[in-house]
Design a protein around this motif. Structure first.
Motif, short mmCIF file in Angstrom:
data_model
loop_
_atom_site.label_atom_id
_atom_site.label_comp_id
_atom_site.label_asym_id
_atom_site.label_seq_id
_atom_site.Cartn_x
_atom_site.Cartn_y
_atom_site.Cartn_z
N VAL A 133 0.84 -1.21 0.00
CA VAL A 133 0.00 0.00 0.00
C VAL A 133 0.87 1.25 0.00
N ASN A 164 -6.95 -5.89 1.95
CA ASN A 164 -7.85 -4.76 2.08
C ASN A 164 -8.14 -4.18 0.71
N VAL A 191 -8.24 -0.83 -1.33
CA VAL A 191 -7.56 0.46 -1.20
C VAL A 191 -7.88 1.32 -2.43
N LEU A 221 -4.42 8.18 -0.30
CA LEU A 221 -4.87 6.79 -0.21
C LEU A 221 -5.93 6.63 0.86
N VAL A 268 -7.95 3.36 2.71
CA VAL A 268 -8.16 1.92 2.86
C VAL A 268 -9.62 1.71 3.24
N GLY A 314 -7.23 3.51 7.28
CA GLY A 314 -5.78 3.36 7.13
C GLY A 314 -4.98 4.49 7.73
#
Length: 276
Positions: free
Chosen positions: A144, A245, A247, A254, A256, A263
């Protein structure tokens, strides 16, 4: 290759599906204890979907191929790596249990997975299994953190592979099974491999949503599919772990979608949710 780009409004709908997934995983993980069957764990997920007026991403999946999945969650134990079918299997202390769960809200999907050890709080966990789960979770976050608008899918794969190879344990990374695009369908373009391939990969951009999901074993990456047409096991019998997850790349950063906090606790300055 056509990659679906979501509007801000559509990503917010995916966030609602993601929160149902997070709630369902919490409830199912709480139900994982000695003496409980995997079917009983699946029933907990069904109740969460019903309470939220959500549909399952998994139930009936694959019907067009003559083998519809019968549960709302894939529940895989020990050397079952992914796609385990819920049933009468009774969980025992020390079992490694991976739960993969998906929900649909207003036509938009969320998908996530977690792995836990039965009775870990009572001292029944093998330290090697605990280390495997931690490695899988951290490999997810490594992937991520490599996501950037303008970057490439290969950046995610390279970060996951680099993290796993940097560990001394020598884990196997599943190759036939990958992460994927997600949105108006559960599985969409592009594939998101957990190892780096030396070839051009699609660009990352605002509006993309990906299910990033490292799958590791304590042995090799080689797998077998059982006669039920679903359950994937390690060829060498080693235990496995799965962490996933959904995302999204928003105009702010970003997000999540399947974590309660979006996130925020792990992404730092990369965290970029969309307000309602």
């Amino acid at each position: 290759m056509i990659i679906e780009l979501k509007s801000a409004a559509e990503l917010r709908k995916m966030r609602r599906a993601g929160l149902v997934v997070a709630q369902g995983l919490d409830a199912m993980l709480a139900a994982v204890r000695p003496g409980v069957t995997t079917a009983e764990v699946d029933a907990v997920g069904r109740e969460v979907l019903a309470r939220n007026n959500a549909r399952s991403s998994f139930l009936g999946y694959g019907e067009e191929y003559g083998s519809p999945f019968p549960g709302v969650a894939c529940i895989s134990t020990n050397n079952e790596l992914v796609h385990g079918i819920p049933g009468e299997r009774v969980l025992e202390p020390g079992d490694v249990v991976s739960i993969d769960f998906g929900a649909i809200v207003e036509g938009w999907h969320g998908d996530a997975a977690r792995t836990v050890i039965v009775g870990a709080e009572d001292g029944h966990a093998d330290p090697a299994d605990e280390a495997l789960i931690a490695a899988t979770r951290e490999a997810f976050w490594a992937g991520v953190l490599a996501m950037r608008d303008g970057g490439r899918i290969g950046d995610i794969s390279k970060a996951i592979e680099g993290y796993v190879k940097g560990l001394r344990a020598g884990y196997g990374t599943l190759r036939e099974y990958t992460g994927h695009g997600i949105g108006s369908e559960m599985h969409m373009e592009p594939d998101v491999p957990n190892w780096h391939r030396r070839r051009p990969t699609p660009r990352l951009s605002v509006g993309m949503a990906l299910a990033i999901e490292p799958m590791l074993t304590r042995g090799t990456h080689q797998t077998l599919e059982l006669d039920d047409d679903w359950t994937v096991v390690s060829r060498d019998g080693s235990n496995g772990s799965h962490w996933e997850n959904t995302v999204a790349i928003t105009e702010h950063g970003l997000w999540v979608l399947t974590e309660h906090d979006g996130g925020a606790s792990r992404l730092g300055e990369l965290f970029g949710p969309l307000s309602d």
